[in-house]
Write an enzyme that holds these catalytic residues in place. Structure first.
Site, short mmCIF file in Angstrom:
data_model
loop_
_atom_site.label_atom_id
_atom_site.label_comp_id
_atom_site.label_asym_id
_atom_site.label_seq_id
_atom_site.Cartn_x
_atom_site.Cartn_y
_atom_site.Cartn_z
N LYS A 143 -40.82 44.05 115.73
CA LYS A 143 -40.84 45.52 115.73
C LYS A 143 -41.96 45.95 114.80
CE LYS A 143 -39.88 49.18 114.19
NZ LYS A 143 -40.95 50.19 113.93
N GLU A 154 -39.92 41.67 101.80
CA GLU A 154 -41.14 41.84 100.99
C GLU A 154 -41.38 43.33 100.88
OE1 GLU A 154 -43.23 37.74 102.59
OE2 GLU A 154 -44.43 39.55 102.49
N GLU A 166 -44.41 54.00 93.47
CA GLU A 166 -45.47 53.37 94.27
C GLU A 166 -46.20 54.46 95.04
OE1 GLU A 166 -44.47 51.13 97.85
OE2 GLU A 166 -45.76 49.50 97.16
N CYS A 194 -49.49 45.94 99.05
CA CYS A 194 -48.28 45.77 98.25
C CYS A 194 -48.58 45.16 96.89
CB CYS A 194 -47.27 44.92 99.00
SG CYS A 194 -47.95 43.31 99.43
#
Ligand code: NAD
Length: 508
Positions: free
Chosen positions: A194, A269, A402, A303
Site C-alpha cells: 500500500k 520505522e 518533527e 526520517c
C-alpha cells in the site's frame, strides 16, 4: 546520467514518461493483473512543483484490498516452497530490470514527490542494490542455530511468516518500498503493498517490473488509496501475518490498534527529531558539511535528518555563522533542474505545516537566522526557503516536533553531560550524529545517546547488513541483513534427544 542532463531535456523526458499517467487512470495490480479502473472512485495525483495534476489514481476500497490479500494468501504456498536459489534468480532479474529503467524511475519519482533529481538519480541504483543484497541471502534465509545440551541437541529453522502488508510513505517512496519488499520476497513471503497516496507512481513502476521479471501472479500485489480505507483494511485482514510500516508515529499507533484483533507482528520505522552534536574538538569543515547535508538534502523530508543541531557554546557563534552562510547559498528550485539542491515540499498540506513553524518559532522566542518564508518567486509550487532557527531551547515546539522540511533548530550546550541530556530529551530515538575528535568521548556518547542508530564523525552512511530502526517513539524492530529475516520469518526450535536422559515416568 539524468542529473547531469540539462533542465529542459529532463523536463521533456519526464513528460514523455508521465504522459501515460495523465492519459489513463492508474489502478491496482492484484493477482498478476492490472485492474480496470472503470467506475472506480479516483483522486488527483498532485505534483509539488506547480500543484497541478499528474493524473488520476484509483482510490481503492476495502473489497479491493480483500482481493489483494486473498491473492497473496493463495500464492503463498508455492512461493514459500520455491527453492531459495530460484527466488534469488528472479530477484536478481528484478534488480537488472530496475537498473534498465533507472532514468524513468528517477524522473517519475522526482516529479511525483518533489525530491531533487540529483538525489533521485540514486533511487533506482539503491533500489536495485536492495534487491541484489537480499536476493543473495535468499538461499540461506532458512538457516538457524545449533544449541547443544548434554542430552539433547536443539536446532532452529526459519520459515516465512506468510503474506505480509508493506505500507510506505511519500518521502522517498521507491527506495523505501524496495527496502521493505526485497527481504520479504527473499524470505519467501508474498506481499501486498500500500504505497502513499501522495506519491503513488513509483509503486506502479515497481509492480510493472515485478510482472516483467516473472514474479508469479499473487506474489506481489499493490493497491492504491488512502490509509484510513485500504491501509486500515490491510492491517486488519486475517490472511496478513505481519505489517511493515514506514510512516508517522501516530500511524504506527493506529496500526497497532487495528492489527490487535488478528494479533499481527508489526515492524515500525517512524518519525524522528534527530540530534547532531558538534563538540569544539570536531573537524569543523567536515562537521559543517555533514550538518548542512543531513537536514537540507532530500528537502529535509528524511526520517534520519539531523533536525536538531546541538552545538558546543565555545564554537557556537563561529559554527552557526558558517551554517547560516551555507543555508543562504542553497539552490532552491524545480526538482528536475540538475542544479537544484532543495526542491518543493511534497504537497500543500505539508507545505502549510512546515510554514506554520516559522510563526511558532518567533512566538516561542527563537531567532530566524536564515529563511523562514516561502519562495513565492518560484511560482505556484511548494517552495520554502531553507531555514535556520537559533537562540532556541529544547522546550520549544521547533525542538520537539518533527517538522520534516529543510528546517534546522540550533541549540547551544556547555559540556558532554548537557549534550547527552538535550539529545535524549525527546520522545523520539531514531538516529543521532556525534562530531568529536576525542575517541573516548565518542565511545561514552555512543553508550548514552538514546537512538537506534548513531553515526560518529559521519553522515548517514548505510551498510545493508547493519540494523536500521529506531527506539522510543521512532519505531519497533530493525531492518537490514538477518534482522529483516527475523521479522519476515518464524523461528522454530527442534529438540532431539540423544536417548541418554531419563524420561519422567507416571502411572507405570
Ligand atoms: P504517514 O504515516 O502519514 O503515511 C505512511 C503510510 O501509512 C501511507 O501509505 C498512508 O496511507 C498509510 N496510513 C496512514 N494511516 C493509516 C492507517 N490508519 N492504517 C494503515 N495505513 C495508514 O507518513 P507520511 O506522511 O507518508 O511519511 C512521513 C513520515 O514517515 C515521517 O514521520 C517520517 O519520519 C516517517 N519516515 C520514517 C522512516 C524511518 O525509517 N524511520 C523513513 C521514512 C519516513
Amino acid at each position: 546520467m539524468t542529473a547531469n542532463t540539462p533542465f529542459q531535456e529532463n523536463i521533456d523526458r519526464a513528460e514523455g514518461y508521465l504522459s501515460r499517467f495523465a492519459a489513463n487512470t492508474t489502478g491496482h495490480y492484484i493477482n498478476g493483473e492490472w485492474l480496470p479502473a472503470e467506475g472506480a472512485e479516483t483522486f488527483d495525483n498532485i505534483e509539488p512543483a506547480a500543484n497541478t495534476s499528474l493524473g488520476k489514481i484509483v482510490a481503492g476500497t476495502a473489497e479491493d484490498m480483500d482481493r489483494a490479500c486473498e491473492a497473496a494468501e493463495s500464492a503463498f504456498e508455492a512461493w514459500s516452497e520455491m527453492p531459495g536459489a530460484a527466488r534469488k534468480k528472479l530477484l536478481i532479474h528484478f534488480a537488472d530490470l530496475i537498473e534498465k529503467r533507472a532514468d524513468e524511475i528517477a524522473l517519475v519519482e522526482s516529479s511525483d514527490c518533489g525530491q531533487a533529481i540529483r538525489f533521485m538519480k540514486q533511487a533506482a541504483i539503491r533500489g536495485a542494490a536492495n534487491f541484489r543484497f537480499f536476493a543473495d541471502k535468499a538461499p540461506e534465509s532458512r538457516n538457524g542455530l545449533s544449541l547443544f545440551q548434554d542430552n539433547h541437541t536443539n536446532f532452529t529453522v526459519r520459515s516465512p511468516i506468510g503474506p505480509v502488508g508493506i505500507i510506505t510513505p511519500w518521502n522517498t517512496p521507491f527506495m523505501l518500498a524496495t527496502w521493505k519488499i526485497a527481504p520479504a520476497l527473499a524470505a519467501g513471503c508474498t506481499i501486498v503493498h500500500k504505497p502513499a497516496e501522495l506519491s503513488p507512481l513509483s509503486a506502479t513502476l515497481l509492480a510493472e517490473i515485478s510482472q516483467e521479471a516473472g514474479i508469479p501472479a499473487g506474489v506481489w500485489n499493490m493497491v492504491h488509496g488512502f490509509g484510513e480505507t485500504v491501509g486500515k483494511r490491510l492491517t486488519e485482514h486475517k490472511a496478513i501475518k505481519a505489517v511493515a510500516l514506514v510512516g508517522e508515529t501516530t500511524t504506527g499507533s493506529h496500526i497497532m490498534r487495528q492489527a490487535a484483533d488478528t494479533l499481527k507482528r508489526v515492524h515500525f520505522e517512524l518519525g524522528g527529531k534527530n540530534p547532531v552534536i558538534v563538540f569544539e574538538d570536531a573537524d569543523f569543515e567536515r562537521a559543517l558539511d555533514a550538518v548542512v547535508f543531513m537536514i537540507y538534502s532530500l528537502n529535509g523530508q528524511r526520517c534520519t535528518s539531523s533536525s536538531r543541531l546541538l552545538i558546543q557554546n565555545s564554537i557556537r557563534d563561529k559554527f552557526l555563522a558558517a551554517v547560516k552562510h551555507r543555508v543562504e547559498q542553497l539552490v532552491v528550485g524545480h526538482p528536475l533542474d540538475p542544479n537544484t539542491e532543495v526542491g518543493p515540499l511534497v504537497h500543500q498540506g505539508h507545505f502549510e505545516k512546515v510554514l506554520s513553524y516559522f510563526d511558532a518559532a518567533v512566538e516561542e522566542g527563537a531567532t530566524i537566522a536564515a529563511g523562514g518564508h516561502r519562495r513565492e518567486d518560484l511560482g505556484a509550487g511548494n517552495y520554502v526557503a531553507p531555514t535556520l532557527f537559533t537562540e532556541a531551547n529544547n522546550r520549544m515546539r521547533i525542538a520537539q516536533e518533527e517538522i520534516f522540511g529543510p528546517v534546522l533548530t540550533a541549540i547551544g550546550f556547555e559540556d558532554e553531560q548537557e549534550a547527552i541530556a538535550l539529545a535524549n530529551d525527546t520522545e523520539y530515538g531514531l538516529s543521532g550524529y556525534i562530531w568529536t575528535g576525542d575517541t573516548g568521548r565518542a565511545m561514552r556518547m555512543a553508550q548514552k545517546v538514546q537512538a537506534g542508530m548513531l553515526w560518529i564523525n559521519s553522515e548517514n552512511n548505510r551498510n545493508l547488513p547493519s540494523p536500521f530502526g529506531g527506539m522510543k517513539m521512532s519505531g519497533i524492530g530493525r531492518d537490514g541483513g538477518d534482522y529483516s529475516f527475523d521479522f519476515y520469518m518464524e523461528t522454530k526450535n527442534v529438540c532431539i534427544a540423544h536417548d541418554t536422559h531419563n524420561v519422567p515416568v507416571l502411572g507405570r
